[in-house]
Enzyme design. Sequence first.
Site, mmCIF file in Angstrom:
data_model
loop_
_atom_site.group_PDB
_atom_site.id
_atom_site.type_symbol
_atom_site.label_atom_id
_atom_site.label_comp_id
_atom_site.label_asym_id
_atom_site.label_seq_id
_atom_site.Cartn_x
_atom_site.Cartn_y
_atom_site.Cartn_z
ATOM 1 N N ASP A 1 30.827 -101.176 32.547
ATOM 2 C CA ASP A 1 29.552 -101.211 31.820
ATOM 3 C C ASP A 1 28.665 -102.329 32.358
ATOM 4 O OD1 ASP A 1 30.559 -99.203 30.211
ATOM 5 O OD2 ASP A 1 31.250 -100.564 28.651
ATOM 6 N N ASP B 1 33.665 -104.234 37.341
ATOM 7 C CA ASP B 1 33.474 -104.006 35.913
ATOM 8 C C ASP B 1 32.776 -102.633 35.785
ATOM 9 O OD1 ASP B 1 33.010 -104.680 33.128
ATOM 10 O OD2 ASP B 1 30.931 -104.981 33.719
HETATM 11 P P1 B16 Z 1 34.552 -99.826 23.864
HETATM 12 P P2 B16 Z 1 32.906 -103.683 30.413
HETATM 13 C C1 B16 Z 1 32.687 -103.538 27.732
HETATM 14 O O1 B16 Z 1 32.841 -102.925 28.972
HETATM 15 C C2 B16 Z 1 31.245 -103.550 27.292
HETATM 16 O O2 B16 Z 1 30.453 -104.359 28.138
HETATM 17 C C3 B16 Z 1 31.146 -104.113 25.895
HETATM 18 O O3 B16 Z 1 29.809 -104.132 25.448
HETATM 19 C C4 B16 Z 1 32.017 -103.253 24.959
HETATM 20 O O4 B16 Z 1 32.000 -103.785 23.644
HETATM 21 C C5 B16 Z 1 33.450 -103.240 25.487
HETATM 22 O O5 B16 Z 1 33.455 -102.748 26.821
HETATM 23 C C6 B16 Z 1 34.369 -102.378 24.633
HETATM 24 O O6 B16 Z 1 33.961 -101.047 24.738
HETATM 25 O O7 B16 Z 1 33.989 -99.971 22.483
HETATM 26 O O8 B16 Z 1 34.042 -98.627 24.608
HETATM 27 O O9 B16 Z 1 36.045 -99.949 23.887
HETATM 28 O O10 B16 Z 1 31.584 -104.345 30.583
HETATM 29 O O11 B16 Z 1 34.083 -104.630 30.360
HETATM 30 O O12 B16 Z 1 33.114 -102.533 31.363
HETATM 31 MG MG MG Z 2 30.146 -105.237 31.871
#
Ligand code: B16
Ligand code: MG
Length: 217
Positions: A16, A14
């Site tokens: 984030d 993953d």
């Molecule tokens: P975006 P991951 C996720 O990334 C985040 O944890 C989550 O908080 C966020 O809302 C989502 O991506 C969408 O992100 O707005 O940048 O498209 O943890 O799956 O890497």
């Molecule tokens: Mg994450």
Amino acid sequence: MIIIKDKIKAFIFDLDGVITDTAKYHYLGWKRLAEEEGIDFSKEDNEELRGVSRRKSLEILLDGREVSEEEKEEMMERKNGYYQEFINEITEEDLLPGIKEIIMELRKRNFKLAVASSSRNVKPVIKNLGVGDIFDTISDGHSVNNAKPAPDIFLHTAEKLEVAPESCVVIEDAKAGIVAALRANMIAVGIGPDARVGKAHYRYDQVKDIELEEILG
Ligand code: B16
Ligand code: MG
């Protein structure tokens, strides 16, 4: 699920919360939007948004408040603008402690490596972190229609790697991500507290605590 350790062929990370801590930037972006809209939004509320898609995050934030599709689109765009201001500043220094070492060790041992994130901002983040070339494939919020906790993004990634799902290890910091990995029939490694990722096959408090030998046997 019986884990046959010598069957492990790939590691799917993953982004984030595992490779870098962008959760704090997502929080600041949503917080600013919430303030502008007169909505209460705390750091604890933000935990609900971990790993969840942008649209689902907005729906959680709105908590039942009636908003037209047009307004939703505008709010998502506004928050994303705030978020992008933060990620423009990301550098290699923002890699979470221990992640580079783990990735390099796995690379040395010839495992396939991938990123699978719900985010639609993966490309600039990975580029700014300086790790773009290390991965065999990168899946993001554009890759599949059904976001985590659906297994789709992990199954899509395994297919691109040409590795069977049960031979993939997923490293995730979000409850939605662990659920998705288990639904995909993969080996799940959770990063964070038991209440959040306790359903994973292995759990560590932080990325730097991951014990590869325990996972690989
Ligand atoms: P975006 P991951 C996720 O990334 C985040 O944890 C989550 O908080 C966020 O809302 C989502 O991506 C969408 O992100 O707005 O940048 O498209 O943890 O799956 O890497
Ligand atoms: Mg994450």
